[in-house]
Design an enzyme around this catalytic site. Structure first.
Site, PDB file in Angstrom:
ATOM      1  CE1 TYR A   1      -3.881   2.328   0.928  1.00 49.81           C
ATOM      2  CE2 TYR A   1      -2.351   3.245   2.532  1.00 49.81           C
ATOM      3  CZ  TYR A   1      -3.546   3.326   1.830  1.00 49.81           C
ATOM      4  OH  TYR A   1      -4.385   4.403   2.030  1.00 49.81           O
TER       5      TYR A   1
HETATM    6  N1  NAD Z   1      -9.589   6.843   5.529  1.00 50.55           N
HETATM    7  C1  NAD Z   1      -8.308   7.108   5.720  1.00 50.55           C
HETATM    8  O1  NAD Z   1      -7.849   7.227   6.870  1.00 50.55           O
HETATM    9  C2  NAD Z   1      -7.372   7.311   4.551  1.00 50.55           C
HETATM   10  C3  NAD Z   1      -6.091   7.782   4.821  1.00 50.55           C
HETATM   11  C4  NAD Z   1      -5.207   7.996   3.789  1.00 50.55           C
HETATM   12  C5  NAD Z   1      -5.596   7.735   2.478  1.00 50.55           C
HETATM   13  N2  NAD Z   1      -6.840   7.261   2.232  1.00 50.55           N
HETATM   14  C6  NAD Z   1      -7.181   6.991   0.819  1.00 50.55           C
HETATM   15  O2  NAD Z   1      -8.387   7.627   0.470  1.00 50.55           O
HETATM   16  C7  NAD Z   1      -9.088   6.851  -0.509  1.00 50.55           C
HETATM   17  C8  NAD Z   1     -10.483   6.515   0.011  1.00 50.55           C
HETATM   18  O3  NAD Z   1     -10.341   5.751   1.207  1.00 50.55           O
HETATM   19  P1  NAD Z   1     -11.532   5.540   2.228  1.00 50.55           P
HETATM   20  O4  NAD Z   1     -10.929   5.520   3.576  1.00 50.55           O
HETATM   21  O5  NAD Z   1     -12.643   6.462   1.922  1.00 50.55           O
HETATM   22  O6  NAD Z   1     -11.930   4.028   1.877  1.00 50.55           O
HETATM   23  P2  NAD Z   1     -13.325   3.248   2.072  1.00 50.55           P
HETATM   24  O7  NAD Z   1     -12.946   1.820   2.242  1.00 50.55           O
HETATM   25  O8  NAD Z   1     -14.179   3.890   3.089  1.00 50.55           O
HETATM   26  O9  NAD Z   1     -13.996   3.438   0.636  1.00 50.55           O
HETATM   27  C9  NAD Z   1     -13.329   2.964  -0.507  1.00 50.55           C
HETATM   28  C10 NAD Z   1     -14.318   2.645  -1.597  1.00 50.55           C
HETATM   29  O10 NAD Z   1     -13.573   2.060  -2.681  1.00 50.55           O
HETATM   30  C11 NAD Z   1     -14.255   0.897  -3.107  1.00 50.55           C
HETATM   31  N3  NAD Z   1     -13.308  -0.060  -3.683  1.00 50.55           N
HETATM   32  C12 NAD Z   1     -12.297  -0.721  -3.031  1.00 50.55           C
HETATM   33  N4  NAD Z   1     -11.695  -1.565  -3.880  1.00 50.55           N
HETATM   34  C13 NAD Z   1     -12.330  -1.459  -5.075  1.00 50.55           C
HETATM   35  C14 NAD Z   1     -12.178  -2.099  -6.328  1.00 50.55           C
HETATM   36  N5  NAD Z   1     -11.268  -3.048  -6.537  1.00 50.55           N
HETATM   37  N6  NAD Z   1     -12.999  -1.727  -7.338  1.00 50.55           N
HETATM   38  C15 NAD Z   1     -13.941  -0.793  -7.140  1.00 50.55           C
HETATM   39  N7  NAD Z   1     -14.153  -0.168  -5.972  1.00 50.55           N
HETATM   40  C16 NAD Z   1     -13.346  -0.495  -4.948  1.00 50.55           C
HETATM   41  C17 NAD Z   1     -14.928   0.340  -1.860  1.00 50.55           C
HETATM   42  O11 NAD Z   1     -16.002  -0.523  -2.177  1.00 50.55           O
HETATM   43  C18 NAD Z   1     -15.370   1.608  -1.156  1.00 50.55           C
HETATM   44  O12 NAD Z   1     -16.654   2.016  -1.545  1.00 50.55           O
HETATM   45  C19 NAD Z   1      -8.224   5.602  -0.738  1.00 50.55           C
HETATM   46  O13 NAD Z   1      -7.401   5.815  -1.871  1.00 50.55           O
HETATM   47  C20 NAD Z   1      -7.400   5.512   0.525  1.00 50.55           C
HETATM   48  O14 NAD Z   1      -6.206   4.816   0.324  1.00 50.55           O
HETATM   49  C21 NAD Z   1      -7.744   7.036   3.234  1.00 50.55           C
END
Ligand code: NAD
Length: 246
Positions: A154
């Site tokens: 990741y």
């Molecule tokens: N939440 C955090 O603390 C955080 C921190 C740093 C970065 N991020 C980044 O922000 C972005 C969103 O993260 P989040 O926390 O909202 O995640 P989340 O898990 O709440 O939502 C992610 C969404 O992506 C979809 N998804 C996952 N894999 C998929 C696939 N193969 N095909 C289609 N859809 C897919 C899931 O179904 C979900 O609806 C990501 O890129 C994550 O790495 C999040």
């Protein structure tokens, strides 16, 4: 989010992974601006519910690891929305993995979930981005800056998002398309909240410069600003939303 960006009204935005978390908050914020959203997600239940709830949202199910099926879903969705002019490469998953147990197949799968689709979704909508003099926001993460453990596939993918953003800004800039990265800290999405222990929350609070939780809406506010014309001279940059940790 209370800011209004009138130039976003009627624009067509593609949000990958828009059914939940930061993606969902971004879709809601864009809908509030009067933009139309094409949401791609693997979770059909949440995607369909969002499309029923928010005005101007079109949902298509896609597993972003499958590039051909994803491009087909974009083409199908664009029949309903019109050409995509704004793109949020958001989908990702921070599944934990021990360094010693990562296999070549697992490595490829994590890069397919967290990086590969950024390239091929952007390539698929590039003509619309150029025609609409649009913008791209790529979601990164502070985890690689902190050298997080049990996450090496990741963090590798997320650091690459920054290099991808820098080159893409040069590739698309001459056509008037802006490209930026947004780097969240630990954001209290439903999934993260479910995994948050009192100890982890206390440790995070100690490292932040600001008190309080980072919410999906805080990240969406930055994304929407960068998509708007108010950011017209911002490109190739990384904007961190982490309450001052890194
Ligand atoms: N939440 C955090 O603390 C955080 C921190 C740093 C970065 N991020 C980044 O922000 C972005 C969103 O993260 P989040 O926390 O909202 O995640 P989340 O898990 O709440 O939502 C992610 C969404 O992506 C979809 N998804 C996952 N894999 C998929 C696939 N193969 N095909 C289609 N859809 C897919 C899931 O179904 C979900 O609806 C990501 O890129 C994550 O790495 C999040």
């Amino acid at each position: 989010m209370s800011a209004l960006y009138p130039d976003l009204a009627g624009r067509v935005a593609l949000v990958t992974g828009g059914a939940d978390g930061i993606g969902r908050a971004t879709v809601m914020a864009l809908a509030r601006q009067g933009a139309r959203c094409l949401v791609l997600d693997i979770d059909a239940g949440k995607g369909e519910r969002l499309a029923a709830e928010a005005p101007g949202v079109v949902f298509r199910r896609a597993d972003l690891r499958d590039v051909a099926a994803t491009v087909a879903a974009i083409r199908d969705g664009e029949q309903a929305t019109g050409p995509v002019a704004l793109l949020v490469n958001n989908a990702g998953h921070d599944e934990r993995h021990a360094f010693t147990e990562v296999t070549p197949d697992y490595w490829d799968d994590r890069l397919a979930v967290n990086l590969r689709h950024f390239m091929f979704v952007t390539q698929a909508v590039a003509p619309g981005l150029r025609a609409g003099r649009g913008a791209v926001v790529n979601l990164a993460s502070t985890s690689w800056m902190q050298g997080a453990v049990n996450l090496i596939a990741y963090t590798t993918a997320k650091s690459a998002v920054i290099g991808f953003t820098r080159s893409l800004a040069r590739e698309l800039g001459p056509g008037g398309v802006r490209v930026n990265a947004v780097t969240p800290g630990w954001v209290m999405t439903e999934r993260q909240r479910a995994a948050a222990t009192a100890e982890r929350l206390a440790r995070a609070a100690e490292r932040q410069a600001l008190p309080g939780e980072i919410l999906p809406e805080d990240v969406a506010a930055m994304i929407v600003f960068l998509l708007s014309g108010e950011a017209r001279m911002c490109t190739g940059q990384n904007f961190i939303v982490d309450a001052g940790v890194v």
